[in-house]
Design an enzyme around this catalytic site. Sequence first.
Site, PDB file in Angstrom:
ATOM      1  N   CYS A  80     -26.428  -1.670  -7.738  1.00  0.00           N
ATOM      2  CA  CYS A  80     -26.360  -2.350  -6.436  1.00  0.00           C
ATOM      3  C   CYS A  80     -26.256  -1.373  -5.273  1.00  0.00           C
ATOM      4  O   CYS A  80     -26.859  -1.574  -4.223  1.00  0.00           O
ATOM      5  CB  CYS A  80     -25.156  -3.283  -6.370  1.00  0.00           C
ATOM      6  N   CYS A 115     -15.487  -5.873  -7.918  1.00  0.00           N
ATOM      7  CA  CYS A 115     -16.866  -5.582  -8.323  1.00  0.00           C
ATOM      8  C   CYS A 115     -17.000  -5.642  -9.844  1.00  0.00           C
ATOM      9  O   CYS A 115     -17.913  -6.273 -10.374  1.00  0.00           O
ATOM     10  CB  CYS A 115     -17.266  -4.184  -7.859  1.00  0.00           C
ATOM     11  N   CYS A 178      11.025   2.823   5.720  1.00  0.00           N
ATOM     12  CA  CYS A 178      10.102   3.959   5.801  1.00  0.00           C
ATOM     13  C   CYS A 178      10.370   4.781   7.069  1.00  0.00           C
ATOM     14  O   CYS A 178      10.361   6.005   7.061  1.00  0.00           O
ATOM     15  CB  CYS A 178       8.651   3.480   5.837  1.00  0.00           C
ATOM     16  N   CYS A 181      12.906   7.951   7.422  1.00  0.00           N
ATOM     17  CA  CYS A 181      12.496   9.302   7.025  1.00  0.00           C
ATOM     18  C   CYS A 181      11.247   9.748   7.785  1.00  0.00           C
ATOM     19  O   CYS A 181      11.174  10.878   8.262  1.00  0.00           O
ATOM     20  CB  CYS A 181      12.189   9.349   5.528  1.00  0.00           C
ATOM     21  N   ARG A 219       2.759   6.095  -5.324  1.00  0.00           N
ATOM     22  CA  ARG A 219       3.658   6.872  -4.462  1.00  0.00           C
ATOM     23  C   ARG A 219       4.643   5.960  -3.730  1.00  0.00           C
ATOM     24  O   ARG A 219       5.817   6.293  -3.580  1.00  0.00           O
ATOM     25  CB  ARG A 219       2.837   7.687  -3.467  1.00  0.00           C
ATOM     26  N   CYS A 223       8.837   5.911  -3.767  1.00  0.00           N
ATOM     27  CA  CYS A 223       9.720   5.856  -2.589  1.00  0.00           C
ATOM     28  C   CYS A 223      10.710   4.702  -2.723  1.00  0.00           C
ATOM     29  O   CYS A 223      11.900   4.857  -2.446  1.00  0.00           O
ATOM     30  CB  CYS A 223       8.916   5.670  -1.306  1.00  0.00           C
TER      31      CYS A 223
END
Lengths: 262, 141
Positions: A80, A115, A178, A181, A219, A223
């Site tokens: 495709c 997909c 978040c 930090c 990741r 955290c």
Amino acid sequence: MLYRQRLAWGALALLLAATVGVAQEPIRPDPVRSGRDFQAPETRAMQDDDGANPGMLWVARGRALWDEAVGAARRSCASCHGRADETMRGVAAQYPRVDPSSGRLLNLELRIQQCRGERQDAPVPRFESDELLALTAYVAHQSRGMPVAVSVDGAARPFFDAGRAAYFQRIGQLNLACTHCHDANWGRMLRGDRLSQGHGNAYPAYRLDWQAVGSLQRRLRFCNTGVRAEPHPFGAAEYVALELYLAWRAKGLTVESPAVRR
Amino acid sequence: MRSRLVVAGFLAGAALAASAWAAEDAQNEPLTGVPGDAARGRAVVLSRTLGNCLLCHALPVPTERFQGDIGPSLAGVGSRLSAGQMRYRIVDSTRLNPDTIMPAYHRAEGAVRVAGPFRGRPVLTAQEVEDVVAYLLTLRE
């Protein structure tokens, strides 16, 4: 008298709104700095040399998978999309983005899963599987060096707002968001590690502590665990929305995938 | 005139309440009946699973190589803060600064999405807080 009274209340309301609203305002770090700048010189050198960057092994695997016919439809990505170095250039820089057919916000991994499942009639690769990481790294790599350019308007707006709220939400037993930090303290030392600005432009990235390529959500889960919060499952809408907010915050940075991080 | 007075009174009241709140910065009453033990407190401070204070603070412990610099250095803190001021900051420092990065070490309520093993528990027990205060008081300049 009435007029003055109204003025006084208006001023008070404005003051209150300002106090309450402060923490929720979207903030871009100034100056914006890639996580690369917070790595040891050897780690940066490893990222800069494709022959030394282990992440390129995943890219090579992705290149092979791109042309492999799979599923009941015996269709490859190339069937495709043609040549990825032409058709996928700049695509990853626009993710996460809203899928017009479902109205969902998709990151690159979710788009590739879609997909595989719907268009190739093939088994959907699991999150963090070699297959999904390799294809994601290969597609992301086609945007390397291009500026992160997500849309946060129109259909994307509610997702952006949710991501921003998640970014400022204190979570976990250590009760940190978040922002504590990555806005207020980047550049400072957390034990032996220098706090980065928390951008996602490295991912999928090769991390030395993983000895493997992993996704941005891996990741984020790390955290979350660090602040003793319950991580969301891979692919959770909360994380995809957060990825969108992070990409907005990263304006001015380029896609580095597969970057190398400590 | 009357409405103006009401507004002025409200504003004055709010200002007074704010200054009283800001002035409070000590919790002089110990959390337990058992006096803090400085040696145990030192172990809590250095432990990576309990206090983990070196993540953000420097301490006069030369054998510890990597020390954070997110919070102020704790060298000499025993000369700068009273036991009550330390206790107040360790228990819940958001009372001094709502935006602080310093976790509340002895407050179990109000936390969101806490991971299973830690749910409903403060980071440190009351006695551990008392032990930490006893240790920090020994860090004098």
